[in-house]
Design an enzyme around this catalytic site. Structure first.
Site, PDB file in Angstrom:
ATOM      1  N   THR A   1       9.150  -8.939   8.755  1.00 41.03           N
ATOM      2  CA  THR A   1       8.145  -9.750   8.075  1.00 41.03           C
ATOM      3  C   THR A   1       8.714 -10.410   6.818  1.00 41.03           C
ATOM      4  O   THR A   1       9.622  -9.854   6.180  1.00 41.03           O
ATOM      5  CB  THR A   1       6.948  -8.849   7.682  1.00 41.03           C
ATOM      6  OG1 THR A   1       6.136  -9.527   6.732  1.00 41.03           O
ATOM      7  CG2 THR A   1       7.402  -7.539   7.049  1.00 41.03           C
ATOM      8  N   ASP A   2       8.130 -11.540   6.438  1.00 41.69           N
ATOM      9  CA  ASP A   2       8.543 -12.184   5.183  1.00 41.69           C
ATOM     10  C   ASP A   2       8.180 -11.326   3.972  1.00 41.69           C
ATOM     11  O   ASP A   2       8.676 -11.564   2.871  1.00 41.69           O
ATOM     12  CB  ASP A   2       7.935 -13.594   5.058  1.00 41.69           C
ATOM     13  CG  ASP A   2       6.414 -13.620   5.057  1.00 41.69           C
ATOM     14  OD1 ASP A   2       5.783 -12.560   5.201  1.00 41.69           O
ATOM     15  OD2 ASP A   2       5.846 -14.728   4.905  1.00 41.69           O
ATOM     16  N   GLU A   3       7.329 -10.316   4.178  1.00 40.20           N
ATOM     17  CA  GLU A   3       6.883  -9.508   3.035  1.00 40.20           C
ATOM     18  C   GLU A   3       8.011  -8.654   2.448  1.00 40.20           C
ATOM     19  O   GLU A   3       7.900  -8.163   1.329  1.00 40.20           O
ATOM     20  CB  GLU A   3       5.697  -8.628   3.441  1.00 40.20           C
ATOM     21  CG  GLU A   3       4.548  -9.494   3.933  1.00 40.20           C
ATOM     22  CD  GLU A   3       3.233  -8.784   4.113  1.00 40.20           C
ATOM     23  OE1 GLU A   3       2.975  -7.813   3.395  1.00 40.20           O
ATOM     24  OE2 GLU A   3       2.466  -9.213   4.979  1.00 40.20           O
TER      25      GLU A   3
ATOM     26  N   TYR B   1       3.836  -0.897   2.887  1.00 39.76           N
ATOM     27  CA  TYR B   1       4.133  -1.538   4.188  1.00 39.76           C
ATOM     28  C   TYR B   1       5.437  -2.318   4.110  1.00 39.76           C
ATOM     29  O   TYR B   1       6.350  -2.128   4.924  1.00 39.76           O
ATOM     30  CB  TYR B   1       2.977  -2.463   4.591  1.00 39.76           C
ATOM     31  CG  TYR B   1       3.343  -3.463   5.671  1.00 39.76           C
ATOM     32  CD1 TYR B   1       3.723  -3.036   6.950  1.00 39.76           C
ATOM     33  CD2 TYR B   1       3.319  -4.846   5.430  1.00 39.76           C
ATOM     34  CE1 TYR B   1       4.065  -3.951   7.942  1.00 39.76           C
ATOM     35  CE2 TYR B   1       3.660  -5.762   6.411  1.00 39.76           C
ATOM     36  CZ  TYR B   1       4.038  -5.321   7.667  1.00 39.76           C
ATOM     37  OH  TYR B   1       4.383  -6.226   8.636  1.00 39.76           O
TER      38      TYR B   1
ATOM     39  N   LYS C   1       9.033  -1.618   6.086  1.00 39.59           N
ATOM     40  CA  LYS C   1       9.678  -2.592   6.980  1.00 39.59           C
ATOM     41  C   LYS C   1      11.103  -2.891   6.492  1.00 39.59           C
ATOM     42  O   LYS C   1      12.029  -3.024   7.298  1.00 39.59           O
ATOM     43  CB  LYS C   1       8.871  -3.892   7.044  1.00 39.59           C
ATOM     44  CG  LYS C   1       7.533  -3.790   7.750  1.00 39.59           C
ATOM     45  CD  LYS C   1       7.617  -3.471   9.231  1.00 39.59           C
ATOM     46  CE  LYS C   1       8.170  -4.614  10.049  1.00 39.59           C
ATOM     47  NZ  LYS C   1       8.121  -4.278  11.518  1.00 39.59           N
TER      48      LYS C   1
HETATM   49  P1  NAD Z   1      -0.462  -4.500  15.384  1.00 37.57           P
HETATM   50  O1  NAD Z   1      -0.892  -3.603  14.273  1.00 37.57           O
HETATM   51  O2  NAD Z   1      -1.474  -5.405  16.034  1.00 37.57           O
HETATM   52  O3  NAD Z   1       0.202  -3.643  16.556  1.00 37.57           O
HETATM   53  C1  NAD Z   1       1.132  -2.624  16.335  1.00 37.57           C
HETATM   54  C2  NAD Z   1       1.345  -1.918  17.666  1.00 37.57           C
HETATM   55  O4  NAD Z   1       2.313  -0.884  17.472  1.00 37.57           O
HETATM   56  C3  NAD Z   1       0.088  -1.233  18.215  1.00 37.57           C
HETATM   57  O5  NAD Z   1      -0.042  -1.493  19.595  1.00 37.57           O
HETATM   58  C4  NAD Z   1       0.344   0.239  17.956  1.00 37.57           C
HETATM   59  O6  NAD Z   1      -0.316   1.101  18.886  1.00 37.57           O
HETATM   60  C5  NAD Z   1       1.861   0.307  18.095  1.00 37.57           C
HETATM   61  N1  NAD Z   1       2.450   1.456  17.374  1.00 37.57           N
HETATM   62  C6  NAD Z   1       2.228   1.834  16.088  1.00 37.57           C
HETATM   63  N2  NAD Z   1       2.947   2.943  15.796  1.00 37.57           N
HETATM   64  C7  NAD Z   1       3.660   3.246  16.923  1.00 37.57           C
HETATM   65  C8  NAD Z   1       4.600   4.260  17.247  1.00 37.57           C
HETATM   66  N3  NAD Z   1       4.949   5.209  16.341  1.00 37.57           N
HETATM   67  N4  NAD Z   1       5.145   4.260  18.478  1.00 37.57           N
HETATM   68  C9  NAD Z   1       4.787   3.334  19.407  1.00 37.57           C
HETATM   69  N5  NAD Z   1       3.890   2.366  19.163  1.00 37.57           N
HETATM   70  C10 NAD Z   1       3.339   2.313  17.924  1.00 37.57           C
HETATM   71  O7  NAD Z   1       0.765  -5.345  14.800  1.00 37.57           O
HETATM   72  P2  NAD Z   1       1.155  -6.879  14.964  1.00 37.57           P
HETATM   73  O8  NAD Z   1       0.381  -7.672  13.987  1.00 37.57           O
HETATM   74  O9  NAD Z   1       1.155  -7.239  16.397  1.00 37.57           O
HETATM   75  O10 NAD Z   1       2.663  -6.830  14.432  1.00 37.57           O
HETATM   76  C11 NAD Z   1       3.751  -6.606  15.327  1.00 37.57           C
HETATM   77  C12 NAD Z   1       5.033  -6.596  14.540  1.00 37.57           C
HETATM   78  O11 NAD Z   1       5.187  -7.847  13.877  1.00 37.57           O
HETATM   79  C13 NAD Z   1       5.094  -5.532  13.454  1.00 37.57           C
HETATM   80  O12 NAD Z   1       6.388  -4.979  13.438  1.00 37.57           O
HETATM   81  C14 NAD Z   1       4.815  -6.296  12.175  1.00 37.57           C
HETATM   82  O13 NAD Z   1       5.445  -5.680  11.068  1.00 37.57           O
HETATM   83  C15 NAD Z   1       5.406  -7.637  12.492  1.00 37.57           C
HETATM   84  N6  NAD Z   1       4.806  -8.783  11.801  1.00 37.57           N
HETATM   85  C16 NAD Z   1       3.466  -8.997  11.847  1.00 37.57           C
HETATM   86  C17 NAD Z   1       2.922 -10.107  11.210  1.00 37.57           C
HETATM   87  C18 NAD Z   1       1.441 -10.392  11.233  1.00 37.57           C
HETATM   88  O14 NAD Z   1       0.995 -11.313  10.523  1.00 37.57           O
HETATM   89  N7  NAD Z   1       0.635  -9.699  12.015  1.00 37.57           N
HETATM   90  C19 NAD Z   1       3.771 -11.004  10.543  1.00 37.57           C
HETATM   91  C20 NAD Z   1       5.159 -10.755  10.537  1.00 37.57           C
HETATM   92  C21 NAD Z   1       5.651  -9.644  11.183  1.00 37.57           C
HETATM   93  P1  TYD Z   2      -3.652  -9.864   5.277  1.00 38.67           P
HETATM   94  O1  TYD Z   2      -4.293 -10.534   6.442  1.00 38.67           O
HETATM   95  O2  TYD Z   2      -3.950  -8.430   5.016  1.00 38.67           O
HETATM   96  O3  TYD Z   2      -2.090 -10.125   5.417  1.00 38.67           O
HETATM   97  P2  TYD Z   2      -0.888  -9.830   4.351  1.00 38.67           P
HETATM   98  O4  TYD Z   2      -1.368  -8.883   3.311  1.00 38.67           O
HETATM   99  O5  TYD Z   2       0.110  -9.208   5.259  1.00 38.67           O
HETATM  100  O6  TYD Z   2      -0.498 -11.160   3.805  1.00 38.67           O
HETATM  101  O7  TYD Z   2      -4.034 -10.668   3.962  1.00 38.67           O
HETATM  102  C1  TYD Z   2      -3.745 -12.046   3.832  1.00 38.67           C
HETATM  103  C2  TYD Z   2      -4.202 -12.476   2.450  1.00 38.67           C
HETATM  104  O8  TYD Z   2      -5.632 -12.377   2.394  1.00 38.67           O
HETATM  105  C3  TYD Z   2      -3.677 -11.584   1.335  1.00 38.67           C
HETATM  106  O9  TYD Z   2      -3.382 -12.379   0.199  1.00 38.67           O
HETATM  107  C4  TYD Z   2      -4.833 -10.657   1.044  1.00 38.67           C
HETATM  108  C5  TYD Z   2      -6.053 -11.504   1.356  1.00 38.67           C
HETATM  109  N1  TYD Z   2      -7.231 -10.734   1.850  1.00 38.67           N
HETATM  110  C6  TYD Z   2      -8.463 -10.856   1.187  1.00 38.67           C
HETATM  111  O10 TYD Z   2      -8.603 -11.590   0.193  1.00 38.67           O
HETATM  112  N2  TYD Z   2      -9.517 -10.126   1.667  1.00 38.67           N
HETATM  113  C7  TYD Z   2      -9.415  -9.298   2.742  1.00 38.67           C
HETATM  114  O11 TYD Z   2     -10.419  -8.633   3.117  1.00 38.67           O
HETATM  115  C8  TYD Z   2      -8.157  -9.199   3.412  1.00 38.67           C
HETATM  116  C9  TYD Z   2      -7.983  -8.309   4.604  1.00 38.67           C
HETATM  117  C10 TYD Z   2      -7.082  -9.953   2.934  1.00 38.67           C
END
Ligand code: NAD
Ligand code: TYD
Length: 342
Positions: free
Chosen positions: A126-128, A150, A154
């Protein structure tokens, strides 16, 4: 590549990746290993349930025996790791699971890959991990300054991937994606949370002044970038994956309300997230130049389609918003909303 293990494939982005890959590459076998935590959902994989090149295994990536058994049973040559605890607010309330999966789990995958001779392991990051940037854009060589449990976990997984590449020569690659949105996203992240709450005319809790900035990436674009890195990425390399669309949170919120024809009076300004990163922004220069990937979807078109999907698929999200979800909602929002400002 022939047998691809997709860990975390029952989550939001992992399932989108599996749905796309199963169709696009009938010659590959896609094996999902997922623990099915609160965020894992087999409904996300229903569209591929009967496909001959798809298999599902339930298990924890931090459990060595499980990982090794699955790698051997399916003769896995490629691992794509999506498995993670992913929600910043949950990591602030309870970081334990983040260390377990995002740090230890990634280590177990890397070590099993090394021992069993897996050809390549891709880590979805992630960019985070960069932390916050007030001006300009993060590049892949910039220092990592993660601010939430988090983001730190990562970054820990990424560091271990780097070590396994440098020390053991494992073919690792990493993508750092920005804030991703689309169908089948668990309704705790801002987009699906606000969409589903607004559908029900419920208050939208915006943290702080709502002026934080995120870069928005459509899930299909994110998956295509991972596909490109898997096929063309160089060993040991890291690639930023941004949507090239920065917005303040208040703008995202207003867009969602507009798409649903709901009033802005639903917005509540609530107590900020501790350690809240002000702005995420990254450049796609490297992945554009080296792999030719660019985002194909505009924010407006993709977010409208996403809003429509939640309107048309209440069967998917209404059953999620019960039980554990309500407990989390109470812990995260009850106090904040009680002290909210309109
Ligand atoms: P999500 O929370 O929707 O899904 C995570 C999945 O991982 C779930 O199916 C969960 O059951 C599984 N999981 C968790 N712990 C596990 C373990 N110990 N063993 C096996 N499975 C396990 O997440 P997402 O939003 O689909 O994100 C997927 C990946 O992309 C993550 O690595 C996240 O850090 C990365 N990512 C997400 C975003 C975003 O905006 N959602 C952005 C950048 C990167
Ligand atoms: P989020 O979807 O949790 O993603 P990330 O923290 O990984 O960027 O949040 C996106 C942005 O929205 C972040 O600046 C926090 C804000 N946010 C709110 O203001 N209210 C909320 O209830 C949530 C979940 C996020």
């Amino acid at each position: 590549m022939k047998n691809i293990l997709v860990t975390g494939g029952a989550g939001f982005i992992g399932s989108a990746f599996v749905r796309r890959m199963v169709e696009k590459y009938p010659e590959y076998n896609l094996i999902v290993l997922d623990k099915l935590t609160y965020a894992g959902n087999l409904d996300n994989l229903l569209p591929v349930h009967d496909e001959p090149n798809y298999r599902f295994e339930r298990g924890d990536i931090a459990h060595r025996e499980t990982v090794e058994r699955v790698l051997e049973a399916y003769e896995v040559d490629t691992i794509v790791n999506f498995a993670a605890e992913t929600h910043v607010d949950r990591s602030i309330l309870e970081p334990d699971a983040f260390i377990h999966t995002d740090v230890v789990g990634v280590y177990i995958l890397l070590d099993a890959a090394r021992r069993l001779g897996v050809n390549r392991l891709h880590l979805v990051s992630t960019d985070e991990v960069y932390g916050s940037i007030s001006e300009g854009f993060f590049r892949e060589g910039d220092p990592l300054e993660p601010n939430s449990p988090y983001a730190a976990s990562k970054a820990g997984g990424e560091m271990m991937a780097r070590a396994y590449h440098v020390t053991y020569g494992l073919h690792t690659t990493v993508t750092r994606g920005s804030n991703t949105f689309g169908p089948y996203q668990y309704p705790e992240k801002i987009a699906p949370f606000f969409i589903t709450e607004a559908i029900d005319n419920r208050p939208l809790p915006l943290y702080g002044d709502g002026m934080q900035v995120r870069d928005w990436l459509y899930v299909d674009d994110h998956c295509d970038a991972i596909d490109a890195v898997l096929h063309q990425g160089a060993p040991g390399e890291i690639y930023n994956v941004g949507g090239e669309h920065e917005l303040h949170n208040i703008e995202v919120t207003r867009f969602i309300l507009g798409a649903l024809d709901r009033p802005e009076s639903l917005i509540r300004y609530v107590a900020d997230r501790p350690g809240h990163d002000r702005r995420y922004a990254l450049t796609n220069d490297k992945i554009r130049a080296d792999l030719g990937w660019t985002p194909q979807h505009t924010f407006e078109e993709a977010m409208r389609a996403t809003v429509r999907w939640y309107q048309q698929n209440e069967w998917w999200w209404r059953k999620i918003k019960t039980g554990e979800y309500l407990e989390y909602y109470k812990a995260q929002y009850a106090g904040r909303l009680a002290g909210a400002q309109e």
